[in-house]
Design a protein around this motif. Structure first.
Motif, PDB file in Angstrom:
ATOM      1  N   SER A  14     -84.726 -13.226 -18.018  1.00  0.00           N
ATOM      2  CA  SER A  14     -85.414 -12.364 -18.562  1.00  0.00           C
ATOM      3  C   SER A  14     -86.233 -11.183 -17.255  1.00  0.00           C
ATOM      4  O   SER A  14     -85.801 -11.179 -16.285  1.00  0.00           O
ATOM      5  CB  SER A  14     -87.036 -13.657 -18.996  1.00  0.00           C
ATOM      6  N   LYS A  15     -87.345 -10.267 -17.383  1.00  0.00           N
ATOM      7  CA  LYS A  15     -87.807  -9.890 -16.964  1.00  0.00           C
ATOM      8  C   LYS A  15     -88.416 -10.397 -15.978  1.00  0.00           C
ATOM      9  O   LYS A  15     -87.850 -10.069 -14.541  1.00  0.00           O
ATOM     10  CB  LYS A  15     -88.154  -8.952 -17.589  1.00  0.00           C
ATOM     11  N   ASP A  16     -88.327 -11.563 -15.996  1.00  0.00           N
ATOM     12  CA  ASP A  16     -88.728 -11.822 -14.654  1.00  0.00           C
ATOM     13  C   ASP A  16     -88.138 -12.429 -13.164  1.00  0.00           C
ATOM     14  O   ASP A  16     -88.223 -13.283 -12.726  1.00  0.00           O
ATOM     15  CB  ASP A  16     -90.009 -14.104 -14.501  1.00  0.00           C
ATOM     16  N   GLN A  17     -87.003 -12.298 -13.777  1.00  0.00           N
ATOM     17  CA  GLN A  17     -85.326 -12.564 -13.125  1.00  0.00           C
ATOM     18  C   GLN A  17     -85.357 -11.421 -12.664  1.00  0.00           C
ATOM     19  O   GLN A  17     -83.677 -11.348 -12.476  1.00  0.00           O
ATOM     20  CB  GLN A  17     -84.391 -13.286 -14.166  1.00  0.00           C
ATOM     21  N   ARG A  18     -85.765 -10.398 -12.615  1.00  0.00           N
ATOM     22  CA  ARG A  18     -85.068  -8.860 -12.081  1.00  0.00           C
ATOM     23  C   ARG A  18     -84.675  -8.990 -10.883  1.00  0.00           C
ATOM     24  O   ARG A  18     -84.048  -8.473 -10.695  1.00  0.00           O
ATOM     25  CB  ARG A  18     -86.609  -8.564 -12.132  1.00  0.00           C
ATOM     26  N   ASN A  19     -84.445 -10.375  -9.954  1.00  0.00           N
ATOM     27  CA  ASN A  19     -84.600  -9.873  -8.888  1.00  0.00           C
ATOM     28  C   ASN A  19     -82.825 -10.704  -8.812  1.00  0.00           C
ATOM     29  O   ASN A  19     -81.090  -9.755  -8.302  1.00  0.00           O
ATOM     30  CB  ASN A  19     -85.069 -11.507  -8.216  1.00  0.00           C
ATOM     31  N   LEU A  20     -82.657 -11.192  -9.904  1.00  0.00           N
ATOM     32  CA  LEU A  20     -80.557 -11.532 -10.123  1.00  0.00           C
ATOM     33  C   LEU A  20     -80.287 -10.298 -10.580  1.00  0.00           C
ATOM     34  O   LEU A  20     -79.021  -9.983 -10.347  1.00  0.00           O
ATOM     35  CB  LEU A  20     -80.734 -12.677 -11.455  1.00  0.00           C
ATOM     36  N   SER A  21     -80.875  -9.250 -11.635  1.00  0.00           N
ATOM     37  CA  SER A  21     -80.201  -8.287 -11.657  1.00  0.00           C
ATOM     38  C   SER A  21     -79.930  -7.316 -11.397  1.00  0.00           C
ATOM     39  O   SER A  21     -78.956  -6.698 -10.490  1.00  0.00           O
ATOM     40  CB  SER A  21     -80.925  -7.504 -13.193  1.00  0.00           C
ATOM     41  N   TYR A  22     -81.071  -6.845 -10.129  1.00  0.00           N
ATOM     42  CA  TYR A  22     -81.442  -6.071  -8.919  1.00  0.00           C
ATOM     43  C   TYR A  22     -79.531  -6.571  -8.325  1.00  0.00           C
ATOM     44  O   TYR A  22     -79.097  -5.865  -7.540  1.00  0.00           O
ATOM     45  CB  TYR A  22     -82.134  -6.300  -8.234  1.00  0.00           C
ATOM     46  N   HIS A  23     -79.873  -7.878  -7.332  1.00  0.00           N
ATOM     47  CA  HIS A  23     -78.559  -8.576  -6.546  1.00  0.00           C
ATOM     48  C   HIS A  23     -77.482  -7.984  -7.060  1.00  0.00           C
ATOM     49  O   HIS A  23     -75.887  -7.509  -6.635  1.00  0.00           O
ATOM     50  CB  HIS A  23     -78.994  -9.748  -6.299  1.00  0.00           C
ATOM     51  N   ALA A  24     -77.471  -8.789  -8.453  1.00  0.00           N
ATOM     52  CA  ALA A  24     -76.264  -8.431  -9.024  1.00  0.00           C
ATOM     53  C   ALA A  24     -75.691  -6.608  -8.895  1.00  0.00           C
ATOM     54  O   ALA A  24     -74.641  -6.022  -8.824  1.00  0.00           O
ATOM     55  CB  ALA A  24     -76.260  -8.557 -11.208  1.00  0.00           C
ATOM     56  N   LEU A  25     -76.751  -5.807  -9.203  1.00  0.00           N
ATOM     57  CA  LEU A  25     -76.075  -4.102  -8.974  1.00  0.00           C
ATOM     58  C   LEU A  25     -75.463  -4.161  -7.843  1.00  0.00           C
ATOM     59  O   LEU A  25     -75.341  -3.533  -7.834  1.00  0.00           O
ATOM     60  CB  LEU A  25     -77.818  -3.426  -9.305  1.00  0.00           C
ATOM     61  N   ARG A  26     -76.748  -4.236  -7.179  1.00  0.00           N
ATOM     62  CA  ARG A  26     -76.505  -3.745  -5.728  1.00  0.00           C
ATOM     63  C   ARG A  26     -74.894  -4.363  -5.403  1.00  0.00           C
ATOM     64  O   ARG A  26     -74.221  -3.795  -4.905  1.00  0.00           O
ATOM     65  CB  ARG A  26     -77.758  -4.554  -4.306  1.00  0.00           C
ATOM     66  N   ALA A  27     -75.370  -5.816  -4.882  1.00  0.00           N
ATOM     67  CA  ALA A  27     -73.878  -6.376  -5.031  1.00  0.00           C
ATOM     68  C   ALA A  27     -72.571  -5.896  -5.430  1.00  0.00           C
ATOM     69  O   ALA A  27     -71.643  -5.636  -4.902  1.00  0.00           O
ATOM     70  CB  ALA A  27     -73.466  -8.337  -5.456  1.00  0.00           C
ATOM     71  N   VAL A  28     -72.356  -5.511  -6.515  1.00  0.00           N
ATOM     72  CA  VAL A  28     -71.231  -4.656  -7.492  1.00  0.00           C
ATOM     73  C   VAL A  28     -71.357  -3.220  -6.669  1.00  0.00           C
ATOM     74  O   VAL A  28     -70.093  -2.953  -6.399  1.00  0.00           O
ATOM     75  CB  VAL A  28     -71.009  -4.050  -8.966  1.00  0.00           C
ATOM     76  N   MET A  29     -72.332  -2.797  -6.892  1.00  0.00           N
ATOM     77  CA  MET A  29     -72.539  -1.238  -5.957  1.00  0.00           C
ATOM     78  C   MET A  29     -71.885  -1.372  -4.983  1.00  0.00           C
ATOM     79  O   MET A  29     -71.352  -0.274  -4.553  1.00  0.00           O
ATOM     80  CB  MET A  29     -73.433  -0.360  -6.454  1.00  0.00           C
ATOM     81  N   HIS A  30     -72.349  -2.285  -3.635  1.00  0.00           N
ATOM     82  CA  HIS A  30     -71.455  -2.592  -2.806  1.00  0.00           C
ATOM     83  C   HIS A  30     -70.099  -2.365  -2.474  1.00  0.00           C
ATOM     84  O   HIS A  30     -69.093  -1.876  -1.230  1.00  0.00           O
ATOM     85  CB  HIS A  30     -72.432  -2.835  -1.879  1.00  0.00           C
ATOM     86  N   THR A  31     -69.695  -3.232  -2.914  1.00  0.00           N
ATOM     87  CA  THR A  31     -68.654  -3.389  -3.118  1.00  0.00           C
ATOM     88  C   THR A  31     -67.659  -2.550  -3.736  1.00  0.00           C
ATOM     89  O   THR A  31     -66.310  -2.154  -3.118  1.00  0.00           O
ATOM     90  CB  THR A  31     -68.059  -4.940  -3.936  1.00  0.00           C
ATOM     91  N   LEU A  32     -67.970  -1.798  -4.802  1.00  0.00           N
ATOM     92  CA  LEU A  32     -66.706  -0.648  -5.105  1.00  0.00           C
ATOM     93  C   LEU A  32     -67.403   0.410  -4.362  1.00  0.00           C
ATOM     94  O   LEU A  32     -66.326   1.102  -3.707  1.00  0.00           O
ATOM     95  CB  LEU A  32     -67.287  -0.845  -6.895  1.00  0.00           C
TER      96      LEU A  32
END
Length: 142
Positions: free
Chosen positions: A30-48
């Motif tokens: 849900s949108k209330d879990q925006r922190n999860l999508s942000y951390h997913a974006l950050r983790a994958v983009m930093h690793t790449l």
């Protein structure tokens, strides 16, 4: 649509929210879990980012929405890249930066995030990106 009073900021916030929403939809968050999508974006983009040579990392960043570009560059030290990672090490690094349990684990996360960003990256850059990665990591990207 966000209204900050400055159109370039409004646009980048809207694009970032769209990317985060695509990640959330892929996982049923849900949108209330925006922190999860942000951390997913950050983790994958930093690793790449850290796996890519400096020039390719910068070329990819140039196509990202401004706010996502800032997340991408956060904490980057170009003198320490590329970090040689095999497939297992790549996923271990994503797992370290995203310590939440998700369906499909870091492998699925590493597929979902670039897919959400794909509409912002030209076909030519996408092919350059894939050609820069070692064969065992090319399959990570959708």
């Amino acid at each position: 649509m966000v209204d900050t009073g400055f159109p370039p900021f409004d646009t980048t916030i809207d694009k970032t929210n769209h990317v985060l929403k695509q990640i959330e939809q892929a996982y049923g968050w849900s949108k209330d879990q925006r922190n999860l999508s942000y951390h997913a974006l950050r983790a994958v983009m930093h690793t790449l980012r850290d796996r890519l040579p400096v020039d390719e990392a910068a070329q990819l960043a140039a196509q990202l929405p401004m706010l996502i570009r800032g997340i991408y560059y956060e904490g980057w030290d170009p003198s320490r890249v590329p970090v040689k990672l095999n497939r297992e090490q790549f996923f271990d690094r994503v797992r370290q930066e995203f310590p939440y349990d998700v369906e499909g684990g870091p492998e699925q996360l590493a597929h979902t995030v670039p897919l959400a960003l794909r509409e912002h990256i030209s076909d030519g850059e996408w092919q350059d990106l894939k050609s820069t990665l070692p064969r065992e990591l090319v399959g990570v990207l959708p």
